[in-house]
Design an enzyme around this catalytic site. Structure first.
Site, PDB file in Angstrom:
ATOM      1  N   PHE A   1       0.737  -1.171  -0.046  1.00  0.00           N
ATOM      2  CA  PHE A   1      -0.144   0.019  -0.003  1.00  0.00           C
ATOM      3  C   PHE A   1       0.762   1.439  -0.164  1.00  0.00           C
ATOM      4  O   PHE A   1       1.780   1.554   0.981  1.00  0.00           O
ATOM      5  CB  PHE A   1      -0.780   0.099   1.288  1.00  0.00           C
ATOM      6  N   ASP A   2       0.586   2.145  -0.710  1.00  0.00           N
ATOM      7  CA  ASP A   2       0.713   3.381  -0.905  1.00  0.00           C
ATOM      8  C   ASP A   2       0.533   4.152   0.410  1.00  0.00           C
ATOM      9  O   ASP A   2      -0.518   3.596   1.115  1.00  0.00           O
ATOM     10  CB  ASP A   2       0.697   4.422  -2.001  1.00  0.00           C
ATOM     11  N   LEU A   3       1.104   5.199   0.960  1.00  0.00           N
ATOM     12  CA  LEU A   3       0.278   5.747   2.313  1.00  0.00           C
ATOM     13  C   LEU A   3      -0.593   7.001   1.924  1.00  0.00           C
ATOM     14  O   LEU A   3      -1.704   7.078   2.083  1.00  0.00           O
ATOM     15  CB  LEU A   3       1.564   6.241   3.216  1.00  0.00           C
TER      16      LEU A   3
END
Length: 217
Positions: free
Chosen positions: A7-9
């Site tokens: 996951f990107d943040l």
């Protein structure tokens, strides 16, 4: 099938725009650059590595950009990273994926120290086996470098049959391509359908529930 979700943040797990914009405004103002110089370009600050994003605003020299980064982090470490909210449905999504035995990691171009502090503060750090980001000096900022390092810490690509990079900007899609893994674009962040299509995204979702269905497919 053993599945890994990266996951990107910013713009994927959390709505971090207020803190990023406030931090950038603080730093750019200190450098003599007012918001009128980059109005309409604020979303450029969210997604790319910080130094790259700042250079979209102004053609800083290497020395100048380091000074701006220093001022940015001065504000961000005290206030900016807390001017942030978890997107609706994300905590439930992470819990469901964990219950299904899916391995999860964060792969962000944000400095790793801030990424870990944010995940702990907003109480989702426990869902992730690895939280990977950039080094404070700007090394490992490219999304492909972050992904590769995260995969190495998780035991390598061969450990998983299915690996998905999930993010809201073209950098997530391109980084996934460069490392030979699949990707899913999410529309609730700071990118656009046009950006995803130009980057070659094959799967795009608009809700956390839809994302869950695509991951489990």
């Amino acid at each position: 099938m053993k599945t890994l979700c990266l996951f990107d943040l910013d713009g994927t797990l959390t709505d971090s725009k207020p803190g990023i914009i406030h931090s950038a405004t603080y730093a750019l103002t200190a450098a003599g650059i007012t918001s009128s110089n980059y109005s309409g370009a604020q979303d450029f600050l969210i997604g790319p590595p910080l130094r790259e994003a700042l250079r979209l605003i102004h053609p800083f020299s290497d020395a100048e950009v380091e000074e701006v980064v220093k001022k940015y982090r001065e504000y961000y470490s005290q206030k900016g990273m807390y001017e942030n909210t978890v997107y609706p449905g994300i905590m439930e999504l992470l819990q469901k994926l964990q219950d299904k035995g899916i391995t999860m990691a964060i792969a962000t171009s944000k400095a790793i120290t801030f990424a870990k502090l944010i995940a702990q503060h907003f109480m989702f750090a426990s869902f992730f086996d690895v939280i990977m980001g950039a080094e404070p000096d700007g090394t490992r900022e490219r999304k492909s470098e972050v992904i590769t390092t995260a995969l190495d810490q998780l035991g390598g690509k061969d450990k998983f049959q299915k690996i998905i990079m999930i993010g809201d900007r073209e950098h997530d899609i391109i980084g996934a391509k460069e490392t030979g893994i699949d990707s899913i674009g999410v529309t609730w962040g700071y990118g656009s359908m046009q950006e995803f299509e130009a980057a070659g995204a094959k799967t795009i979702v608009s809700t956390a529930e839809e994302l869950y269905c695509k991951i489990m497919k």
